[in-house]
Design a protein around this motif. Structure first.
Motif, PDB file in Angstrom:
ATOM      1  N   ASN A 525       0.867  -1.315   0.050  1.00 42.88           N
ATOM      2  CA  ASN A 525      -0.053  -0.038  -0.030  1.00 42.88           C
ATOM      3  C   ASN A 525       0.804   1.082  -0.002  1.00 42.88           C
ATOM      4  OD1 ASN A 525      -2.270  -1.563   0.241  1.00 42.88           O
ATOM      5  ND2 ASN A 525      -1.997  -1.759   2.427  1.00 42.88           N
ATOM      6  N   ARG A 526       1.702   1.257  -0.767  1.00 42.56           N
ATOM      7  CA  ARG A 526       2.830   2.382  -0.685  1.00 42.56           C
ATOM      8  C   ARG A 526       2.799   3.233  -2.146  1.00 42.56           C
ATOM      9  NH1 ARG A 526       7.274   0.552   2.710  1.00 42.56           N
ATOM     10  NH2 ARG A 526       8.756   1.893   1.468  1.00 42.56           N
ATOM     11  N   PHE A 527       3.100   4.425  -1.847  1.00 43.49           N
ATOM     12  CA  PHE A 527       3.590   5.309  -3.141  1.00 43.49           C
ATOM     13  C   PHE A 527       4.422   4.526  -3.852  1.00 43.49           C
ATOM     14  CE2 PHE A 527       5.885   8.913  -4.949  1.00 43.49           C
ATOM     15  CZ  PHE A 527       4.717   9.637  -5.666  1.00 43.49           C
ATOM     16  N   GLU A 528       4.091   4.461  -5.510  1.00 44.74           N
ATOM     17  CA  GLU A 528       4.994   3.672  -6.419  1.00 44.74           C
ATOM     18  C   GLU A 528       5.901   4.436  -7.074  1.00 44.74           C
ATOM     19  OE1 GLU A 528       2.575   1.319  -8.949  1.00 44.74           O
ATOM     20  OE2 GLU A 528       1.249   0.823  -7.199  1.00 44.74           O
ATOM     21  N   GLY A 529       5.940   5.716  -6.564  1.00 42.42           N
ATOM     22  CA  GLY A 529       6.829   6.600  -7.512  1.00 42.42           C
ATOM     23  C   GLY A 529       6.125   7.244  -8.631  1.00 42.42           C
ATOM     24  N   LEU A 530       6.532   8.005  -9.127  1.00 45.06           N
ATOM     25  CA  LEU A 530       5.836   9.045 -10.268  1.00 45.06           C
ATOM     26  C   LEU A 530       5.903   8.173 -11.694  1.00 45.06           C
ATOM     27  CD1 LEU A 530       7.601  12.286  -9.440  1.00 45.06           C
ATOM     28  CD2 LEU A 530       4.933  11.903  -8.974  1.00 45.06           C
ATOM     29  N   ASN A 531       5.079   7.021 -11.547  1.00 40.31           N
ATOM     30  CA  ASN A 531       5.213   6.356 -12.891  1.00 40.31           C
ATOM     31  C   ASN A 531       3.719   6.275 -13.481  1.00 40.31           C
ATOM     32  OD1 ASN A 531       3.868   4.772 -10.990  1.00 40.31           O
ATOM     33  ND2 ASN A 531       4.977   2.852 -11.373  1.00 40.31           N
ATOM     34  N   ASN A 532       2.873   7.089 -12.518  1.00 38.94           N
ATOM     35  CA  ASN A 532       1.552   6.911 -13.352  1.00 38.94           C
ATOM     36  C   ASN A 532       0.863   8.104 -12.713  1.00 38.94           C
ATOM     37  OD1 ASN A 532      -0.571   5.873 -14.785  1.00 38.94           O
ATOM     38  ND2 ASN A 532      -0.230   3.880 -14.417  1.00 38.94           N
ATOM     39  N   GLU A 533      -0.452   8.268 -13.011  1.00 37.98           N
ATOM     40  CA  GLU A 533      -1.283   9.495 -12.746  1.00 37.98           C
ATOM     41  C   GLU A 533      -1.772   9.390 -11.392  1.00 37.98           C
ATOM     42  OE1 GLU A 533      -0.039   9.652 -16.700  1.00 37.98           O
ATOM     43  OE2 GLU A 533      -1.187   8.079 -15.712  1.00 37.98           O
ATOM     44  N   PRO A 534      -2.585   8.163 -10.956  1.00 36.03           N
ATOM     45  CA  PRO A 534      -3.461   8.608 -10.031  1.00 36.03           C
ATOM     46  C   PRO A 534      -3.196   9.461  -8.631  1.00 36.03           C
ATOM     47  CG  PRO A 534      -3.316   6.201 -10.834  1.00 36.03           C
ATOM     48  CD  PRO A 534      -2.245   6.839 -11.554  1.00 36.03           C
ATOM     49  N   ASP A 535      -1.718   9.174  -8.234  1.00 41.74           N
ATOM     50  CA  ASP A 535      -1.243   9.565  -6.990  1.00 41.74           C
ATOM     51  C   ASP A 535      -0.319  10.831  -7.198  1.00 41.74           C
ATOM     52  OD1 ASP A 535       0.604   8.039  -7.916  1.00 41.74           O
ATOM     53  OD2 ASP A 535       0.551   6.668  -6.118  1.00 41.74           O
ATOM     54  N   MET A 536      -0.016  11.309  -8.394  1.00 44.88           N
ATOM     55  CA  MET A 536       0.921  12.219  -8.685  1.00 44.88           C
ATOM     56  C   MET A 536       0.717  13.530  -7.812  1.00 44.88           C
ATOM     57  SD  MET A 536       0.000  13.380 -12.486  1.00 44.88           S
ATOM     58  CE  MET A 536       1.762  13.348 -13.053  1.00 44.88           C
ATOM     59  N   THR A 560      15.322  14.765  -7.551  1.00 42.18           N
ATOM     60  CA  THR A 560      16.835  14.272  -7.446  1.00 42.18           C
ATOM     61  C   THR A 560      16.915  12.892  -7.954  1.00 42.18           C
ATOM     62  OG1 THR A 560      17.133  15.670  -5.536  1.00 42.18           O
ATOM     63  CG2 THR A 560      18.712  14.049  -5.849  1.00 42.18           C
ATOM     64  N   TRP A 561      16.087  11.889  -7.457  1.00 43.85           N
ATOM     65  CA  TRP A 561      16.261  10.448  -7.689  1.00 43.85           C
ATOM     66  C   TRP A 561      15.773   9.826  -8.903  1.00 43.85           C
ATOM     67  CZ3 TRP A 561      20.775   9.278  -5.598  1.00 43.85           C
ATOM     68  CH2 TRP A 561      21.228   9.849  -4.507  1.00 43.85           C
ATOM     69  N   GLN A 562      14.702  10.487  -9.149  1.00 44.22           N
ATOM     70  CA  GLN A 562      13.843   9.724 -10.477  1.00 44.22           C
ATOM     71  C   GLN A 562      13.885  10.389 -11.664  1.00 44.22           C
ATOM     72  OE1 GLN A 562       9.793   8.461  -9.150  1.00 44.22           O
ATOM     73  NE2 GLN A 562      10.354   8.826  -7.201  1.00 44.22           N
ATOM     74  N   PHE A 563      14.692  11.161 -11.972  1.00 46.90           N
ATOM     75  CA  PHE A 563      14.807  11.893 -13.198  1.00 46.90           C
ATOM     76  C   PHE A 563      16.180  12.191 -13.565  1.00 46.90           C
ATOM     77  CE2 PHE A 563      10.550  13.154 -11.911  1.00 46.90           C
ATOM     78  CZ  PHE A 563       9.895  13.288 -12.732  1.00 46.90           C
ATOM     79  N   GLY A 568      15.898   6.100 -19.954  1.00 48.88           N
ATOM     80  CA  GLY A 568      15.417   5.673 -18.622  1.00 48.88           C
ATOM     81  C   GLY A 568      15.374   6.992 -17.524  1.00 48.88           C
ATOM     82  N   GLY A 569      15.838   8.285 -18.304  1.00 47.93           N
ATOM     83  CA  GLY A 569      15.636   9.513 -17.311  1.00 47.93           C
ATOM     84  C   GLY A 569      14.358   9.848 -16.917  1.00 47.93           C
ATOM     85  N   LEU A 570      13.176   9.114 -17.167  1.00 46.56           N
ATOM     86  CA  LEU A 570      11.687   9.304 -16.490  1.00 46.56           C
ATOM     87  C   LEU A 570      11.412   8.005 -15.786  1.00 46.56           C
ATOM     88  CD1 LEU A 570       9.905  10.783 -19.988  1.00 46.56           C
ATOM     89  CD2 LEU A 570      10.061  11.830 -17.860  1.00 46.56           C
ATOM     90  N   PRO A 571      10.824   8.419 -14.886  1.00 42.51           N
ATOM     91  CA  PRO A 571      10.581   7.134 -13.937  1.00 42.51           C
ATOM     92  C   PRO A 571       9.300   6.456 -14.477  1.00 42.51           C
ATOM     93  CG  PRO A 571       9.776   9.060 -12.682  1.00 42.51           C
ATOM     94  CD  PRO A 571      10.536   9.752 -14.077  1.00 42.51           C
ATOM     95  N   GLY A 572       8.540   6.786 -15.333  1.00 41.10           N
ATOM     96  CA  GLY A 572       7.160   6.225 -15.683  1.00 41.10           C
ATOM     97  C   GLY A 572       7.050   6.705 -17.090  1.00 41.10           C
ATOM     98  N   ASN A 573       5.889   6.233 -17.486  1.00 38.57           N
ATOM     99  CA  ASN A 573       5.230   6.919 -19.068  1.00 38.57           C
ATOM    100  C   ASN A 573       5.059   8.291 -18.653  1.00 38.57           C
ATOM    101  OD1 ASN A 573       5.261   4.302 -20.323  1.00 38.57           O
ATOM    102  ND2 ASN A 573       2.968   3.854 -19.590  1.00 38.57           N
ATOM    103  N   SER A 581       5.457  17.512 -17.237  1.00 39.28           N
ATOM    104  CA  SER A 581       4.743  18.805 -16.672  1.00 39.28           C
ATOM    105  C   SER A 581       4.805  18.707 -15.225  1.00 39.28           C
ATOM    106  CB  SER A 581       3.264  18.887 -17.121  1.00 39.28           C
ATOM    107  OG  SER A 581       3.097  19.195 -18.371  1.00 39.28           O
ATOM    108  N   TRP A 582       4.579  17.702 -14.584  1.00 37.47           N
ATOM    109  CA  TRP A 582       4.822  17.442 -13.268  1.00 37.47           C
ATOM    110  C   TRP A 582       6.211  17.787 -12.841  1.00 37.47           C
ATOM    111  CZ3 TRP A 582       8.085  15.590  -9.563  1.00 37.47           C
ATOM    112  CH2 TRP A 582       7.637  15.295  -8.264  1.00 37.47           C
ATOM    113  N   TYR A 583       7.196  17.559 -13.383  1.00 37.62           N
ATOM    114  CA  TYR A 583       8.609  17.832 -13.194  1.00 37.62           C
ATOM    115  C   TYR A 583       8.653  19.418 -13.323  1.00 37.62           C
ATOM    116  CZ  TYR A 583      13.658  18.081 -13.170  1.00 37.62           C
ATOM    117  OH  TYR A 583      14.743  17.994 -12.984  1.00 37.62           O
TER     118      TYR A 583
END
Length: 696
Positions: A525-536, A560-563, A568-573, A581-583
């Motif tokens: 039940n954890r934040f998966e990182g910025l790999n999708n929209e539901p919890d950005m 710092t760590w996900q981009f 592979g410089g993006l953590p997800g689609n 745009s989030w970045y």
């Protein structure tokens, strides 16, 4: 309107080495980057939407036509906005540029007695299972020396192209099923199926000396070959040489748009990621002005919204801020779609069909329309827009919501309640108090989606996420939502658990994870990182509970760590630029709350930034900002987390952690004093909620 890139048939977007998957590390489809030619119209980093475009493949060859479809390795790739170049294994140097409705290819050949440029009009989609797009009907003809045209109907949409080839004195022929049609000038296919499709197109061939250049010019239209020809003539008129002129215009246009956000400070790598993110943020949606094949009127036609679920939280607010005219065009186009088809689409691609991605979400156009109205963006008939906003709330899942105050998937309950709130604000501003009161009463039904015993969403089906991912949506009444969870402390406890504060590190799954591995991961039940929209937007939920320091820590870690700067410089689609745009927003220290015309404030990643906005320039400046420290060995160390200590807007103290979007769009100066430790700033005044508009 037009994009172009090297085509391997693999994921992502037809350029790449991977097959598509939904769990674990992507599986490699090709060991090297390779291409069988160059295609047009691509998605921009989206996920599994069944099919991509990749139409009208152009392949330069020194092999016989039988080898069409073979791929060659790509060497010495170069790319910049509006330009791509590479050299194939065959020794052919390839360059591509695009204009608004045109693409221009330039091929420099090695010496050959029989060189070719092959145009394949049957190509479409990806070379993976269920990924191919098959034309339904097609027409292609030679129209004179070095000239041809054709129309293919793909996914119910007619795509027309006018082609001009400039170079050595070559022959041109039609071909079908890799066989030349000597003397033929026309091909027609009235009905094509998966089982009957055989490749077809045009071929230009002849001898070349080393260094000979062939230029292929393509004009596109969704309204027929004649308009495609006019588009090409308009963009190439007076250009000499055409390729360089089109490239220069496109480069100039991109530079002007990217220049609307300027940053100072930070490392070279961080500035590069920022510029790239801004570029990605502006690739989509694609506009084909005056090109709708579905209605005859002129005006903007946004045919490539994949999808609003990806764009509405971050990308559309960015367009409204730095490219408001295009944001208005997008909304005008969506209103026209609603007029013609009866509802606002969640996604809208170059296809005719009833799907329109409605399973992802409901009533998302309403958020953008509410923001546009609050910002007084010109060019929209708001009385007419309100009619469609209100009517759309009763369609699809909205009918059950209206009758029961709750729908499954439960996330649509949140969407529809929020859509009612957004529509109510527009109705209130337009003086329709009865409608506003009625809609606002139903907007409070968001509470039906939550389980008071857990403070989380009720069990349901979820799209590309789970109950925890969606439980921290920033609803329009966050004060009541936090109270439902048991108050600040209880809400913070469950939010901390979601982000893993104090928890053990986890192991990421590799290729082909077992069902047991995936089940164990979901059970965290954890934040998966910025790999999708539901919890950005979930990191900013801390603002509403008086802990903006937590937001600073999570956002800082992500930046710092996900981009990064490499593959592979993006953590997800990237999802049409939604993630990029989030970045951009996170780096600026702002985050838009779509539908509420509101920005949340956080510590920025740069010492200073300036945005071109409608009112001039909005500057975010800092004191106490610290970049990456450098050790005695000259190596950069991890930058420290920084926290806002105090803030001033246009010289006046800002005690709250939010800004009205109108203040940003009007221009001004936001000054943030930063420090290495959390401070009380922002803990007393919360962002506004429906039940607490002043955040006290």
């Amino acid at each position: 309107m037009v994009s172009a890139c090297a085509y391997s048939g693999a994921y992502p977007t037809g350029y790449g080495r991977y097959s598509k998957n939904t769990e674990g590390v992507p599986e490699v489809m090709f060991e090297t980057l390779q291409a069988s030619g160059f295609t047009h119209f691509q998605q921009s980093g989206t996920g599994a939407i069944r099919k991509y475009y990749n139409y009208v493949r152009v392949t330069p060859m020194v092999q016989p036509l039988d080898d069409l479809g073979e791929s060659w390795a790509l060497h010495d790739e170069t790319a910049s906005p509006g330009y791509y170049a590479t050299t194939l294994d065959t020794g052919i140097h390839c360059e591509i540029t695009v204009g608004e409705k045109v693409a221009v290819h330039r091929y420099t050949f090695p010496e050959s007695r029989s060189a070719r440029v092959v145009v394949d009009l049957s190509c479409g989609g990806l070379a993976i299972e269920l990924g191919r797009t098959v034309p339904l009907r097609a027409h292609v003809e030679s129209t004179g020396y070095g000239r041809a045209q054709g129309t293919v109907v793909l996914e119910g949409v007619p795509l027309s192209v006018h082609i001009e080839v400039h170079g050595p004195g070559w022959r041109q022929m039609l071909w079908h099923d890799r066989r030349l049609i000597e003397g033929g000038t026309r091909l027609d296919f009235d009905s094509i199926r998966q089982t009957t499709l055989r490749p077809f197109g045009l071929l230009f061939m002849g001898p070349v000396r080393a260094g000979d250049v062939v230029e292929v010019r393509l004009g596109f239209s969704l309204r027929g070959c004649e308009q495609a020809r006019e588009n090409l003539e308009r963009e190439c008129a007076g250009a000499d040489p055409v390729f360089d002129a089109v490239r220069a215009r496109t480069r100039e246009r991109w530079a002007e748009h990217i220049g609307r956000v300027r940053v100072e400070g930070g490392t070279t790598a961080r500035r590069q990621v920022m510029a790239t993110a801004l570029y990605h943020s502006l690739i989509k949606p694609c506009f084909a002005d005056d090109e709708s094949p579905f209605w005859p009127a002129s005006g903007p036609f946004a045919f490539d919204i994949c999808t609003m679920w990806d764009l509405y939280k971050t990308q559309i607010p960015l367009l409204m801020t730095i490219a408001p005219t295009r944001a208005t065009d997008l909304l005008e186009s969506l209103i026209r779609v609603c007029e013609e088809e009866g509802n606002f689409p969640i996604g809208y691609r170059m296809a005719r069909g009833a799907d329109r991605f409605f399973r992802q979400a409901s009533a998302l156009a309403h958020t953008a329309l509410a923001d546009a109205h609050a910002l007084a963006l010109p060019g929209i008939d708001w009385s007419w827009a309100l009619v469609h906003m209100a009517d759309d709330l009763r369609r699809l899942y909205g009918e059950d919501f209206f009758e029961h105050g709750f729908v499954h998937p439960v996330t649509h309950t949140l969407d529809l309640a929020y859509g009612h709130h957004c529509t109510a604000t527009v109705a209130q501003a337009l003086g329709d108090k009865r409608l506003a009161d009625e809609l606002q009463a139903r907007s409070r039904w968001w509470v039906n989606a939550f389980d008071p015993a857990t403070g989380l969403l009720r069990d349901s089906e979820f799209y590309e996420g789970g109950k925890w991912n969606y439980s921290f949506r920033l609803v329009h009444d966050m004060r009541a939502r936090i109270a439902l969870a048991g108050g600040d402390a209880a809400f913070l406890d469950v939010l901390d658990a979601f982000f893993g504060f104090g928890a053990d590190p986890v192991t990421q799954p590799g290729p082909r994870p077992t069902p047991e591995e995936m089940a164990a991961g979901y059970a965290l039940n954890r934040f998966e990182g910025l790999n999708n929209e539901p919890d950005m937007e979930a990191p900013w939920a801390y603002h509403y509970a008086g802990r903006p320091d937590r937001t600073a820590e999570i956002v800082h870690a992500a930046l710092t760590w996900q981009f990064g700067t490499g593959p592979g410089g993006l953590p997800g689609n990237d999802d049409s630029g939604g993630l990029s745009s989030w970045y951009v927003w996170a780096s600026l220290g702002l985050f838009p709350i779509a539908g509420q015309s509101l920005f949340l404030v956080n510590a920025p990643a740069f010492a200073r930034a300036a945005l071109q906005v409608a009112g001039g320039e909005f500057v975010i400046e800092t004191s106490g900002h610290r970049d990456h420290p450098v050790g005695a060995d000259g190596v950069e160390r991890t930058p420290p987390t920084q926290y806002v200590q105090a803030a001033w807007l246009n010289g006046e103290p800002l005690e709250a952690t939010h800004l009205d979007a109108a203040d940003v769009h009007a221009g001004g100066v936001l000054h943030l004093e930063l420090g290495p430790e959390p401070s009380p700033w922002g803990s007393a005044i919360r962002p506004p909620s429906l039940s607490d508009p002043h955040g006290r």
